[in-house]
Design an enzyme around this catalytic site. Structure first.
Site, PDB file in Angstrom:
ATOM      1  N   GLN A 172      43.233  41.527  31.296  1.00 30.90           N
ATOM      2  CA  GLN A 172      42.185  41.095  32.315  1.00 30.90           C
ATOM      3  C   GLN A 172      40.939  40.316  31.448  1.00 30.90           C
ATOM      4  O   GLN A 172      40.889  40.341  30.330  1.00 30.90           O
ATOM      5  CB  GLN A 172      41.412  42.383  33.044  1.00 30.90           C
ATOM      6  CG  GLN A 172      40.782  43.353  32.091  1.00 30.90           C
ATOM      7  CD  GLN A 172      40.515  44.640  32.600  1.00 30.90           C
ATOM      8  OE1 GLN A 172      39.217  44.827  32.772  1.00 30.90           O
ATOM      9  NE2 GLN A 172      41.354  45.381  33.042  1.00 30.90           N
ATOM     10  N   ARG A 214      42.534  39.708  36.720  1.00 26.93           N
ATOM     11  CA  ARG A 214      43.480  40.282  35.944  1.00 26.93           C
ATOM     12  C   ARG A 214      44.771  39.255  35.708  1.00 26.93           C
ATOM     13  O   ARG A 214      44.825  38.259  36.441  1.00 26.93           O
ATOM     14  CB  ARG A 214      44.189  41.417  36.837  1.00 26.93           C
ATOM     15  CG  ARG A 214      43.362  42.441  36.962  1.00 26.93           C
ATOM     16  CD  ARG A 214      43.828  43.489  37.973  1.00 26.93           C
ATOM     17  NE  ARG A 214      42.896  44.716  37.950  1.00 26.93           N
ATOM     18  CZ  ARG A 214      41.961  45.037  38.853  1.00 26.93           C
ATOM     19  NH1 ARG A 214      42.007  44.232  39.938  1.00 26.93           N
ATOM     20  NH2 ARG A 214      41.266  45.927  38.876  1.00 26.93           N
ATOM     21  N   HIS A 255      36.696  38.697  32.319  1.00 23.45           N
ATOM     22  CA  HIS A 255      35.356  38.921  33.194  1.00 23.45           C
ATOM     23  C   HIS A 255      34.768  37.662  32.993  1.00 23.45           C
ATOM     24  O   HIS A 255      34.683  37.015  32.157  1.00 23.45           O
ATOM     25  CB  HIS A 255      34.667  40.129  32.790  1.00 23.45           C
ATOM     26  CG  HIS A 255      35.183  41.449  32.468  1.00 23.45           C
ATOM     27  ND1 HIS A 255      36.114  42.110  33.473  1.00 23.45           N
ATOM     28  CD2 HIS A 255      35.701  42.166  31.610  1.00 23.45           C
ATOM     29  CE1 HIS A 255      36.411  43.095  33.280  1.00 23.45           C
ATOM     30  NE2 HIS A 255      36.351  43.311  31.757  1.00 23.45           N
ATOM     31  N   GLU A 302      31.314  43.642  28.150  1.00 21.62           N
ATOM     32  CA  GLU A 302      31.234  44.950  27.558  1.00 21.62           C
ATOM     33  C   GLU A 302      31.548  45.104  26.007  1.00 21.62           C
ATOM     34  O   GLU A 302      31.855  44.327  25.507  1.00 21.62           O
ATOM     35  CB  GLU A 302      32.617  45.643  28.194  1.00 21.62           C
ATOM     36  CG  GLU A 302      33.838  45.044  28.212  1.00 21.62           C
ATOM     37  CD  GLU A 302      34.885  45.364  29.107  1.00 21.62           C
ATOM     38  OE1 GLU A 302      34.768  45.611  30.309  1.00 21.62           O
ATOM     39  OE2 GLU A 302      36.109  45.840  28.844  1.00 21.62           O
ATOM     40  N   HIS A 320      41.799  40.599  27.440  1.00 16.40           N
ATOM     41  CA  HIS A 320      41.907  41.785  26.822  1.00 16.40           C
ATOM     42  C   HIS A 320      42.828  43.104  27.615  1.00 16.40           C
ATOM     43  O   HIS A 320      42.689  42.852  28.696  1.00 16.40           O
ATOM     44  CB  HIS A 320      40.709  42.312  26.160  1.00 16.40           C
ATOM     45  CG  HIS A 320      39.855  42.741  27.343  1.00 16.40           C
ATOM     46  ND1 HIS A 320      38.940  41.800  28.249  1.00 16.40           N
ATOM     47  CD2 HIS A 320      39.593  43.993  27.736  1.00 16.40           C
ATOM     48  CE1 HIS A 320      38.160  42.316  29.108  1.00 16.40           C
ATOM     49  NE2 HIS A 320      38.575  43.700  28.845  1.00 16.40           N
TER      50      HIS A 320
END
Length: 401
Positions: free
Chosen positions: A93, A278, A95, A130, A259
């Site tokens: 995935q 994804r 982001h 993240e 990642h």
């Protein structure tokens, strides 16, 4: 300052022992437990007594978050902290950036796609950077490897079917070449994958038997190939950095970083968003054109952080994410000095080893392993003192700068 009661998310890739053991519950748990959530996420907020943290923040955003944080993030707690317990690999995935998320959210809203629809890419208009910090040895794939090294790997695994793809990247070993190869692989028709992947897995078996240079990478391909038969994501992992984190080490995943987490236990802090694009290793929705729009094909070794000492017993993991900041507090068994934590914004702390006493203007909370505490912006500074005789470790989440 109050103790939190947190939600456990039972995803299939989770562990039946890690979170249960952390929380002092019977082991093994009856089903996999993947994540312990600490925050005010609408899907599963923490609770302060009988009130959800989401409701507490909604009722008094300035008092709970501070005026600056409330104004900047629309009266929302901007971060979510987790304990992540991966027994199996997560989906491959990436982001979006803040701008990509806003645009994608507006587009899907205009199309009338329900926010909980399985084919929805952007259920909210915010970015989702993240950072993950290992509690145990933690394995991940993150970011595109230097293409010259990837060409060496592909040469080692070259089969009749793979040769053309090796030549494609060798002829253009840069970001454009990575984009071209990744796009080709992720859009291969299933019959082509059904021919190419078995050849690749056989080549990986031989490489492992010969103790080749890329032993770990090949073992990863074999594990994922067995778990995700016929999935184009198994090819994609050949392009990514294979990362092994020791406890206390961390990696930061900004927008566009492709990642997946493979195995291990970690503290994760991320922006309070559900936006995921994804790329495979999952039966869930994969939107290839949108994934390609957000991916960053810049290649380099994945930087590993060990924390920057900012005070006695305290290490910080700096990032450029405005939504969050993560710090680690740690004492050896014979160390008992206190740490004073002040903040103009919200903070969450979790104890991951030993125990500690948290005091704030006469209020005292005993924080045992697996327990966490919320401190609002209007609360006084928190004085943290470890229980002597054991190693003590806490992680602290705050809003970013």
């Amino acid at each position: 300052m109050e103790l939190l009661r947190n939600a456990v998310r039972p995803y299939a890739w989770g562990s039946r022992t890690t979170i249960a053991e952390l929380l002092g519950r019977p082991v093994p748990a009856p089903h996999p437990e993947a994540e312990l959530w600490m925050g005010a996420h609408p899907g599963d907020p923490s609770h302060l007594g009988d009130r959800s943290l989401l409701a507490v923040v909604d009722a008094d955003p300035v008092g709970q978050l501070g005026a600056d944080c409330a104004d900047r993030w629309g009266n929302r707690l901007p971060f979510l902290m987790k304990i992540l317990a991966a027994e199996e690999a997560l989906s491959l995935q990436a982001h979006p950036s803040a701008a990509q998320a806003r645009e994608g959210y507006a587009r899907e809203e205009s199309l009338g796609i329900p926010r909980d629809a399985k084919n929805r890419n952007y259920p909210d208009p915010t970015a989702k950077p993240e950072l993950v910090c290992a509690l145990t040895e933690f394995h991940a794939l993150a970011g595109f490897r230097d293409p010259h090294r990837t060409v060496r790997l592909l040469r080692e695994l070259e089969t009749p079917g793979m040769a053309v793809y090796t030549d494609l990247l060798a002829g253009q070993p840069d970001a454009d070449g990575l984009r071209a190869l990744f796009t080709t692989w992720i859009t291969l028709p299933q019959p082509a994958l059904d021919t190419l992947l078995p050849e690749l897995l056989d080549a990986c078996v031989l490489h492992v038997k010969d103790h080749g240079e890329f032993d770990l990478e090949c073992r990863t391909v074999l594990e994922l190939g067995e778990a995700h038969d016929g999935d184009a994501g198994v090819l994609a992992v050949l392009l990514l950095n294979r990362v092994v984190l020791a406890p206390g080490e961390a990696i930061y995943l900004p927008a566009g970083n492709l990642h997946t987490y493979l195995h291990g236990t970690a503290v994760e802090i991320l922006a309070n968003s559900d936006n995921i694009l994804r790329g495979g290793l999952t039966p869930k929705h994969v939107d290839v054109p949108e994934l390609l729009r957000v991916l960053d094909f810049t290649s380099a070794d994945m930087p590993v952080q060990r924390g920057t000492a900012v005070a006695p017993r305290m290490w910080r993991y700096p990032t450029d994410a405005p939504e969050f900041e993560l710090s680690r507090l740690e004492w050896a068994p014979d160390e008992t000095d206190e740490v004073l934590l002040s903040s103009t914004g919200p903070q969450i702390m979790i104890c991951t080893a030993g125990a500690a006493t948290c005091e704030s203007e006469g209020r005292k909370v005993e924080l045992g392993r697996g327990e966490s505490v919320w401190s609002a912006a209007h609360d006084p500074a928190v004085r943290v003192t470890p229980v002597p005789g054991v190693r003590t470790q806490l992680f602290r989440a705050t809003a970013g700068g």
